[in-house]
Design a protein around this motif. Structure first.
Motif, PDB file in Angstrom:
ATOM      1  N   SER A  33      29.031  16.478  14.257  1.00 36.38           N
ATOM      2  CA  SER A  33      28.255  16.731  12.530  1.00 36.38           C
ATOM      3  C   SER A  33      29.970  17.068  12.835  1.00 36.38           C
ATOM      4  N   LEU A  34      30.320  17.123  11.041  1.00 37.98           N
ATOM      5  CA  LEU A  34      31.777  17.820  11.107  1.00 37.98           C
ATOM      6  C   LEU A  34      31.196  19.054  10.300  1.00 37.98           C
ATOM      7  N   GLU A  35      29.907  19.257   9.926  1.00 39.65           N
ATOM      8  CA  GLU A  35      30.045  21.006   9.613  1.00 39.65           C
ATOM      9  C   GLU A  35      29.942  21.276  10.760  1.00 39.65           C
ATOM     10  N   GLU A  36      30.718  21.302  12.332  1.00 41.85           N
ATOM     11  CA  GLU A  36      30.803  22.568  13.020  1.00 41.85           C
ATOM     12  C   GLU A  36      32.103  22.912  13.119  1.00 41.85           C
ATOM     13  N   PHE A  37      33.376  21.790  11.619  1.00 41.26           N
ATOM     14  CA  PHE A  37      34.395  22.320  11.787  1.00 41.26           C
ATOM     15  C   PHE A  37      34.367  23.338  11.288  1.00 41.26           C
ATOM     16  N   THR A  38      35.420  24.026  10.354  1.00 44.18           N
ATOM     17  CA  THR A  38      36.075  25.218  10.247  1.00 44.18           C
ATOM     18  C   THR A  38      36.766  24.944   8.718  1.00 44.18           C
ATOM     19  N   ILE A  39      36.197  25.089   7.672  1.00 43.43           N
ATOM     20  CA  ILE A  39      35.863  24.946   6.092  1.00 43.43           C
ATOM     21  C   ILE A  39      36.838  25.603   5.380  1.00 43.43           C
ATOM     22  N   THR A  40      37.916  25.259   4.655  1.00 39.33           N
ATOM     23  CA  THR A  40      38.817  25.920   3.535  1.00 39.33           C
ATOM     24  C   THR A  40      38.578  25.625   2.581  1.00 39.33           C
ATOM     25  N   LEU A  41      38.130  26.117   1.523  1.00 38.60           N
ATOM     26  CA  LEU A  41      37.584  25.303   0.335  1.00 38.60           C
ATOM     27  C   LEU A  41      38.654  26.045  -1.119  1.00 38.60           C
ATOM     28  N   ASP A  42      39.465  25.461  -1.656  1.00 36.75           N
ATOM     29  CA  ASP A  42      40.237  25.866  -2.333  1.00 36.75           C
ATOM     30  C   ASP A  42      41.345  27.109  -2.312  1.00 36.75           C
ATOM     31  N   GLY A  43      41.487  26.508  -1.098  1.00 34.17           N
ATOM     32  CA  GLY A  43      42.784  27.770   0.209  1.00 34.17           C
ATOM     33  C   GLY A  43      41.543  29.223   0.215  1.00 34.17           C
ATOM     34  N   HIS A  44      40.563  29.114   0.262  1.00 34.20           N
ATOM     35  CA  HIS A  44      40.379  30.267   1.292  1.00 34.20           C
ATOM     36  C   HIS A  44      38.920  29.715   2.050  1.00 34.20           C
ATOM     37  N   PRO A  45      38.253  30.460   3.288  1.00 30.67           N
ATOM     38  CA  PRO A  45      37.289  30.092   4.407  1.00 30.67           C
ATOM     39  C   PRO A  45      36.048  30.014   3.092  1.00 30.67           C
ATOM     40  N   TYR A  46      35.585  29.418   4.061  1.00 33.03           N
ATOM     41  CA  TYR A  46      34.463  29.053   3.196  1.00 33.03           C
ATOM     42  C   TYR A  46      32.631  29.082   4.061  1.00 33.03           C
ATOM     43  N   ARG A  47      31.656  28.657   3.497  1.00 33.39           N
ATOM     44  CA  ARG A  47      30.538  28.541   5.066  1.00 33.39           C
ATOM     45  C   ARG A  47      29.704  28.482   3.629  1.00 33.39           C
ATOM     46  N   ASN A  48      28.551  27.482   3.833  1.00 32.95           N
ATOM     47  CA  ASN A  48      27.699  27.562   3.265  1.00 32.95           C
ATOM     48  C   ASN A  48      26.390  26.755   3.675  1.00 32.95           C
ATOM     49  N   ALA A  49      24.906  26.936   3.815  1.00 32.26           N
ATOM     50  CA  ALA A  49      24.175  26.147   4.901  1.00 32.26           C
ATOM     51  C   ALA A  49      23.849  24.802   3.895  1.00 32.26           C
ATOM     52  N   ASP A  50      24.073  24.378   2.782  1.00 32.20           N
ATOM     53  CA  ASP A  50      24.138  23.503   1.595  1.00 32.20           C
ATOM     54  C   ASP A  50      24.763  22.841   1.871  1.00 32.20           C
ATOM     55  N   VAL A  51      25.828  22.867   2.870  1.00 37.78           N
ATOM     56  CA  VAL A  51      27.202  21.949   2.911  1.00 37.78           C
ATOM     57  C   VAL A  51      26.770  20.604   3.379  1.00 37.78           C
ATOM     58  N   ASN A  52      27.148  19.210   2.459  1.00 38.30           N
ATOM     59  CA  ASN A  52      27.259  18.004   3.351  1.00 38.30           C
ATOM     60  C   ASN A  52      28.686  17.554   4.128  1.00 38.30           C
ATOM     61  N   PHE A  53      28.553  16.582   4.537  1.00 38.23           N
ATOM     62  CA  PHE A  53      29.828  15.574   4.562  1.00 38.23           C
ATOM     63  C   PHE A  53      29.154  13.713   4.740  1.00 38.23           C
ATOM     64  N   TRP A  54      30.265  13.047   4.270  1.00 37.78           N
ATOM     65  CA  TRP A  54      29.820  12.029   4.455  1.00 37.78           C
ATOM     66  C   TRP A  54      30.988  11.304   3.738  1.00 37.78           C
ATOM     67  N   GLY A  55      30.902   9.442   4.060  1.00 36.24           N
ATOM     68  CA  GLY A  55      32.296   8.499   3.894  1.00 36.24           C
ATOM     69  C   GLY A  55      33.598   9.075   4.602  1.00 36.24           C
ATOM     70  N   VAL A  56      33.669   9.437   6.034  1.00 29.68           N
ATOM     71  CA  VAL A  56      35.083   9.326   6.696  1.00 29.68           C
ATOM     72  C   VAL A  56      35.953   8.056   6.732  1.00 29.68           C
ATOM     73  N   THR A  57      37.251   8.183   6.398  1.00 34.27           N
ATOM     74  CA  THR A  57      38.378   7.278   6.602  1.00 34.27           C
ATOM     75  C   THR A  57      39.370   7.840   7.692  1.00 34.27           C
ATOM     76  N   PHE A  58      39.552   7.563   8.343  1.00 35.90           N
ATOM     77  CA  PHE A  58      40.757   7.432   9.774  1.00 35.90           C
ATOM     78  C   PHE A  58      42.150   7.622   8.647  1.00 35.90           C
ATOM     79  N   THR A  59      43.313   8.642   9.679  1.00 39.93           N
ATOM     80  CA  THR A  59      44.958   8.262   9.048  1.00 39.93           C
ATOM     81  C   THR A  59      45.319   7.185  10.283  1.00 39.93           C
ATOM     82  N   ALA A  60      47.092   6.524  10.300  1.00 36.59           N
ATOM     83  CA  ALA A  60      46.957   5.323  11.236  1.00 36.59           C
ATOM     84  C   ALA A  60      46.923   6.891  12.802  1.00 36.59           C
TER      85      ALA A  60
END
Length: 329
Positions: free
Chosen positions: A165-192
């Motif tokens: 789950s990407l929820e394990e990753f460290t999150i920076t929201l608008d330049g600040h560390p962030y953590r919230n139980a309601d976080v959801n991730f979807w739709g990944v696309t990779f660079t080269a």
């Protein structure tokens, strides 16, 4: 053995011929009334191909004739994608929310399998074929509803490293560390480079485009109202769906974001597209739309905002440029 008179043998021969003729007529009628489908080792044309799902079965069609004959395999998937010689398939394997991820090579030989929990939703493979990412619904079945929950994970097929789950990753929201139980991730696309990626993150009623670093296990927000990003082959643009008036209940507009200039180009498709678009090349994106009777059709549209939508593959979804060869080649 019972000996038959010449008269009886002639009668039997005539009846058999009539029966075979009737079968041939019936088969021809059936073939005329259904979409052209090639199976097994039947030739379906050479050249570049497009992978799709036909009634949930992994299929390929000719890029030159996407509405024509297609090679349909026995592999059943809810979502599928292919790139770099890797084919990925998400399929339910049990009751309720038991799902399996299957990773195959270009000849459809299974390389690995991974049990997952959730309802299959999005699936992507990096351009090299090394990285596989998926999104599953844990609760709910639509991004337009409230209270849904998703889980996005990534597998490095070369090293076996798994992020459930990407929820394990460290999150920076608008330049600040962030953590919230309601976080959801979807739709990944990779660079080269097989390390950086883009995805959607939702929290506190907002939906953000995020850039992630797989090795560093970090994500940071870039801008709002960008969902299901898909990076162009040249790495300069992202095709995505944006909620109309930032309200998913009003539907989504398919658009393209230029990463250097941040310019947004709404595409000519004005119907609501709830899909992660796939780039066919640097000029064209493809996506699935569902009709009122539940039929999936694959469409394409120019990526520069010009032109009109084109029905690409009727009765199919999960489009991806394919390196999979037709059976028997």
């Amino acid at each position: 053995m019972i000996a038959l008179s010449p008269r009886i043998r002639v009668l039997v021969t005539v009846l058999a011929a009539l029966l075979l003729a009737g079968v041939a007529v019936a088969y021809t009628a059936l073939a005329r009334d259904r979409p052209p489908v090639a199976t097994g080792s039947s030739p379906v044309g050479g050249g570049p191909r497009l992978q799709v799902l036909t009634n949930g079965r992994l299929s390929t069609v000719s890029r030159a004739d996407p509405g024509g004959p297609r090679e349909v395999t026995e592999l059943q998937c809810d979502r599928a994608y292919t790139a770099g010689g890797t084919v990925a398939c998400l399929k339910p394997v049990g009751p309720l929310s038991s799902t399996g991820l299957i990773v195959l090579d270009a000849s459809l030989r299974e390389r690995s399998a991974l049990p997952l929990t959730g309802f299959p939703n999005r699936l992507r493979v990096s351009s090299t074929g090394r990285m596989v990412a998926w999104t599953l619904f844990i609760d709910g079945h639509s991004y337009a509803t409230t209270g849904f929950s998703t889980r996005a994970g990534i597998l490095d097929t070369r090293t076996g490293r798994l992020v459930k789950s990407l929820e394990e990753f460290t999150i920076t929201l608008d330049g600040h560390p962030y953590r919230n139980a309601d976080v959801n991730f979807w739709g990944v696309t990779f660079t080269a480079d097989d390390n950086r990626f883009y995805a959607t993150m939702s929290t506190n009623g907002r939906r953000h485009l995020v850039e992630g670093d797989f090795a560093a296990r970090t994500v940071k927000t870039l801008r709002d109202n960008v969902e299901c990003p898909s990076l162009s082959p040249d790495g300069t643009r992202i095709a995505y769906k944006s909620a109309i008036d930032a309200d998913p209940k009003k539907g989504w507009r398919l658009s393209v974001l230029d990463l250097a200039t941040q310019r947004i180009t709404p595409l000519a498709e004005t119907r609501s597209v709830d899909d992660q678009a796939a780039w066919l090349d640097d000029q064209t994106v493809a996506y699935a739309l569902q009709t009122s009777d539940g039929t999936n059709n694959t469409w394409s549209v120019p990526a520069d905002g010009t032109g009109t939508p084109r029905l690409l593959v009727p009765g199919a979804n999960s489009p991806a440029p394919s390196e999979v060869l037709a059976a028997g080649r």
